[in-house]
Design an enzyme around this catalytic site. Structure first.
Site, PDB file in Angstrom:
ATOM      1  N   GLY A  67      -2.830  61.936  83.993  1.00 41.44           N
ATOM      2  CA  GLY A  67      -3.792  62.843  83.626  1.00 41.44           C
ATOM      3  C   GLY A  67      -3.528  64.343  83.771  1.00 41.44           C
ATOM      4  N   GLY A  70      -1.808  65.538  86.981  1.00 43.35           N
ATOM      5  CA  GLY A  70      -0.249  64.913  87.251  1.00 43.35           C
ATOM      6  C   GLY A  70      -0.221  63.436  86.958  1.00 43.35           C
ATOM      7  CE  LYS A  85      -2.924  63.142  91.475  1.00 44.93           C
ATOM      8  NZ  LYS A  85      -4.336  63.150  91.927  1.00 44.93           N
ATOM      9  CG  ASP A  90     -12.815  66.974  92.377  1.00 49.81           C
ATOM     10  OD1 ASP A  90     -13.658  67.187  91.630  1.00 49.81           O
ATOM     11  OD2 ASP A  90     -11.594  66.356  92.281  1.00 49.81           O
TER      12      ASP A  90
END
Length: 700
Positions: free
Chosen positions: A66, A69, A86, A183
Site C-alpha cells: 500500500g 509500504g 514492513k 488511526d
C-alpha cells in the site's frame, strides 16, 4: 554520568532504561542502529523475497502492499519464528522528522502486551532501508472478513468479535501513560486463523500517514473516513478519539460502509449526523450514534461500554422532569421491578391527613411516569444497598440493571432477594444473591479476583530473549505485571547458550518468579602429552602445542590429534559437554632408532634405500624405525648390499668386510707398460699418476 531522554530531554542518570517523565523506553540496543537513510540508489541490496535482511530475517513472500509500504512474511532465524516485516517507504526513511517520530512511537508501542494487540518487535535500518518487524497474524484483516461475510457482519457475530477489540483498545487507554491509536480502521484490525482480533500499528500508521501527508501534500481518504472531528481540527485528541473510530468501524461492519463514504468527508464529519442503519434495532443505532457524537464528552467513556450499549445493555437512566399534563394513573407493579436510579427525596410527613395522602399518591405517580413501576415505599431515605469493591471502579448490576460503579450507594432497591453482580474488566465477575429488607442498609464489600498475575523472569547471565508461547516479550531481567493468567510455555534464548524451555501456570492474582542459570553451548578441552611440546590439531586444524587448553569449543564430537618429531602420533575423538571441560592425555612413543655402519677397509660410500647418506664409519641416531636397504661401494672392492631393520628406540650395528676386486693379468701388464712409458724415474707425483691410471684400468 548522565544523559538526556531522546524524547522529552529530561536529564537522567546513566543506565536508566525507561524515562520516568514520559515513560519512553531507553533501551539502547533498540535504536542504536536506527538513523535517517540515504537515497534509494545508495542501497546495496533491496528487501525482496529470498534476501536475508540484517543477517537475521529471511524474506519469504509479499503479504501486503500500500501507500505506507510493503509488508513481507519473513522468518526470524534468531528466534526461529515467522514475523511480519514492513518496509518503510524511502521518502519517509529519508525524512529526519519521520524517523524521529517513528522512534518515539516504536518505544511506546513496545510497552503494549495484550492478546488483542499485535506485538511490535523492532525498528531497524539495513542497506539504506528502514523496516519494522512485528508479530505475524495469519488470518487477514477485518475488511477481508467483512467481504467474506457478504459485505456485512451479523450482529450475533459482531458482539463477541468487537468485545475483544474493545478490550485491547481499553487496555492501551488504561496503561500509564495512556496510549491512543489515532488511526483505527478495518485494515489495522487483523484476525488470527482461529478468529481472534488483534489491533495493529499502534502509533506507527499514524506517524507514517502524517509524514506521508507532510511530504507529499496529500491525505488518505481511507483513513479520513474514521477520523473524529477533533482529529480533523488537530486538537483535543485522546482515548475518546479512538472511541469515535471504533464506532465508525462498527458502523461499517454492521451496515457495509463507513458513516460517511462519499463527498466532502471533512465537512460531513464536522457538521452532519450519520443515517441510522435501517434494519438494525433502535438500541444499536442509538449506541452507534452516541459513539459518533461530535462532542467527545457525549461518547461512551470506554470501548467496552460502547459494545455493551450496542448489545442492548440498559444505560444508567437520567432523572426525568414530569409536567402536570403527563400525570397518569400508576400501572400495576411488575413481578420483578427494575432498579431505580439513586435519588434523594424529601421524607413524607409523619402526620396523617389529606395532605399526606396527596403527597404519597403524587410520589407513586412520579415513579410510574419515570418508567420504573410502583412498589410500596414508606418514605425512609436511609441507604438500602452499598457496594464497595477492591479494586474500585467495577460495574454494579442489581438483577439485570446497571446501577453504577463502585463504590456506589443505591437508595431505593425493591425488597426481596436480588442478584448482585460486580464486574470489572480483567477481573473475575462476582455474583451473589442477597436479601434486601425495607428500611435496612445492606453493605457489601467485594474483593475481586484478578484474571492476571505478575510474572518475573531472570537468567544468569542476563540479556536472554524471553519467548512466551513463541512470542518475544522482552529480555531478562523482565517484569510483566498484570499478565493474563493461564498455562504458558516459556523459552529463554541467548547466543552461545543452550535454550531453556519450561512450562508454567500463572494463577489468578498470583506471582511467579522464574530464574534460570543458562548453560553455555561451548566447553573446554584440556590437552597434555608425554613428552610435552606436541603439536595439537583440533578437527584437522593446528591450534597450539601441549600443554594446551582449547576454550569455547562447541559442544559435540571433535577429533584431537597430537604430533611430535621422532615420536609416534596420537588421536582421539572426544564429546565436549555443554558448559563443561574434558581432559585429553596422549603418551607419545619414540618412533626412531640408530644405525651404525662400519667397513673394512673404511671409506666406503653408504646408501640407504638408494640415497647416499655418508661414508663408513657411518652413525645416525635419528632414523625412523623400519626396514632399510643398505649398500656399500668402494673403489677396487665389490659392492655390498644388505637389508637391515632399524629398531624403535635402539641401534642397529652393521659391520662388514669388503672383498677386493680381482684384476686380470692382461690388465696388470698393460698397466705396467703404461707406467714405464710415462715415467723412467719413480717419484711421488708419479705414484699419484700411477694410482689414477690404476683406477682407470680397474674399472675396465
Amino acid at each position: 554520568m548522565s544523559f538526556k531522554c531522546w524524547n522529552c530531554h529530561t536529564e537522567l542518570p546513566e543506565g536508566t532504561k525507561e524515562c520516568p517523565n514520559c515513560h519512553t523506553s531507553l533501551e539502547g540496543h533498540i535504536f542504536d542502529g536506527m538513523h535517517t537513510v540515504g537515497p534509494e540508489g545508495n542501497a546495496a541490496q533491496q528487501i525482496v523475497p529470498g534476501v536475508t535482511v540484517a543477517g537475521r530475517y529471511r524474506v519469504l513472500r509479499e503479504i501486503g502492499r500500500g501507500g505506507m509500504g510493503i509488508v513481507y512474511l519473513a522468518h526470524d532465524r534468531t528466534m526461529d519464528h515467522d514475523v511480519a516485516l514492513k518496509v518503510i517507504p524511502q521518502s519517509l526513511a529519508m525524512d529526519p522528522q519521520a524517523i524521529h517520530d517513528l522512534k518515539k512511537e516504536t518505544a511506546i508501542a513496545l510497552r503494549l502486551t495484550h492478546e488483542n494487540l499485535v506485538r511490535l518487535h523492532n525498528l531497524e535500518t539495513w542497506e539504506g532501508q528502514a523496516f519494522v518487524t512485528m508479530e505475524y497474524v495469519d488470518g487477514g484483516s477485518l475488511t477481508q472478513h467483512k467481504l467474506d461475510k457478504g459485505g456485512r457482519i451479523p450482529i450475533s457475530e459482531f458482539i463477541p468479535l468487537f468485545t475483544q477489540i474493545a478490550k485491547g483498545l481499553d487496555y492501551s487507554h488504561h496503561i500509564n501513560p495512556p496510549v491512543v491509536h489515532r488511526d483505527l480502521k478495518p485494515l489495522n484490525i487483523l484476525l488470527t486463523h482461529d478468529g481472534r482480533p488483534k489491533i495493529a500499528d499502534f502509533g506507527l500508521a499514524r506517524v507514517m500517514r502524517d509524514s506521508a501527508s507532510r511530504v507529499s501534500g496529500r491525505e488518505s481518504a481511507g483513513t479520513l473516513a474514521y477520523m473524529a472531528p477533533e482529529q480533523i481540527r488537530g486538537k483535543g485528541i485522546g482515548p475518546w478519539t479512538d472511541i469515535y473510530a471504533l464506532s465508525a468501524v462498527a458502523y461499517e461492519m454492521l451496515s457495509g460502509e463507513p458513516p460517511f463514504a462519499t463527498g466532502d468527508l471533512r465537512w460531513q464529519i464536522l457538521n452532519e449526523d450519520p443515517e441510522p442503519i435501517e434494519d438494525l434495532p433502535d438500541n444499536v443505532n442509538r449506541a452507534l450514534l452516541t459513539g459518533l457524537s461530535k462532542d467527545k464528552d457525549g461518547r461512551p467513556k470506554t470501548a467496552i461500554e460502547l459494545i455493551n450499549m450496542i448489545a442492548g445493555e440498559p444505560a444508567r437512566p437520567k432523572a426525568a422532569s414530569v409536567s402536570a399534563s403527563a400525570v397518569k394513573p400508576a400501572p400495576e407493579p411488575a413481578p420483578q421491578p427494575q432498579i431505580k436510579t439513586p435519588v434523594y427525596t424529601e421524607p413524607a410527613p409523619k402526620s396523617g391527613g389529606i395532605k399526606s395522602a396527596v403527597f404519597f399518591i403524587l410520589g407513586l405517580i412520579v415513579l410510574a411516569a419515570a418508567g420504573w413501576g410502583a412498589w410500596m415505599f414508606l418514605g425512609n431515605s436511609e441507604p438500602m444497598l452499598t457496594v464497595v469493591s477492591v479494586p474500585a471502579g467495577a460495574d454494579v448490576f442489581v438483577d439485570s440493571g446497571r446501577v453504577g460503579k463502585t463504590p456506589v450507594t443505591i437508595n431505593e432497591v425493591p425488597t426481596g432477594t436480588r442478584k448482585i453482580r460486580v464486574v470489572r474488566d480483567r477481573y473475575e465477575p462476582f455474583e451473589e444473591n442477597v436479601y434486601v429488607d425495607r428500611g435496612k442498609t445492606k453493605n457489601m464489600n467485594v474483593s475481586l479476583v484478578p484474571l492476571f498475575g505478575d510474572l518475573e523472569v531472570t537468567s544468569e547471565p542476563a540479556g536472554a530473549t524471553v519467548l512466551i508461547n513463541g512470542e518475544s516479550v522482552g529480555n531478562t531481567p523482565l517484569s510483566l505485571p498484570e499478565f493474563e493468567y493461564g498455562d504458558y510455555r516459556l523459552k529463554l534464548v541467548l547466543d552461545r547458550y543452550l535454550p531453556v524451555t519450561r512450562e508454567f501456570t500463572l494463577p489468578k492474582g498470583g506471582k511467579i518468579n522464574i530464574s534460570e542459570s543458562l548453560v553455555s553451548e561451548f566447553g573446554n578441552i584440556e590437552i597434555a602429552s608425554e613428552p610435552a611440546g606436541a603439536s595439537v590439531f583440533l578437527d584437522g586444524k593446528k591450534i597450539g602445542v601441549t600443554p594446551y587448553t582449547a576454550s569455547d569449543v562447541k559442544r559435540g564430537k571433535h577429533s584431537i590429534k597430537l604430533s611430535l618429531s621422532r615420536h609416534g602420533g596420537y588421536s582421539e575423538t572426544v564429546d565436549v559437554p555443554s558448559g563443561g571441560s574434558i581432559k585429553v592425555f596422549g603418551k607419545l612413543s619414540v618412533n626412531v632408532g640408530g644405525l651404525v655402519v662400519t667397513s673394512t677397509p673404511s671409506g666406503a660410500s653408504v646408501y640407504l634405500n638408494g640415497k647416499k647418506v655418508g661414508k663408513t664409519p657411518y652413525k645416525s641416531g635419528d632414523i625412523a624405525n623400519g626396514s632399510y636397504k643398505v649398500k656399500l661401494m668402494l673403489n677396487k672392492y665389490n659392492d655390498l648390499t644388505k637389508t637391515v631393520s632399524v629398531p624403535r628406540g635402539d641401534v642397529y650395528r652393521l659391520k662388514v668386510k669388503l672383498k677386493q676386486k680381482e684384476v686380470s693379468s692382461k690388465v696388470e701388464k698393460e698397466w705396467e707398460r703404461a707406467i714405464q712409458s710415462h715415467y723412467s724415474t719413480p717419484s711421488r707425483a708419479q705414484d699419484k699418476q700411477r694410482e689414477a691410471i690404476q683406477k682407470a684400468w680397474s674399472t675396465k
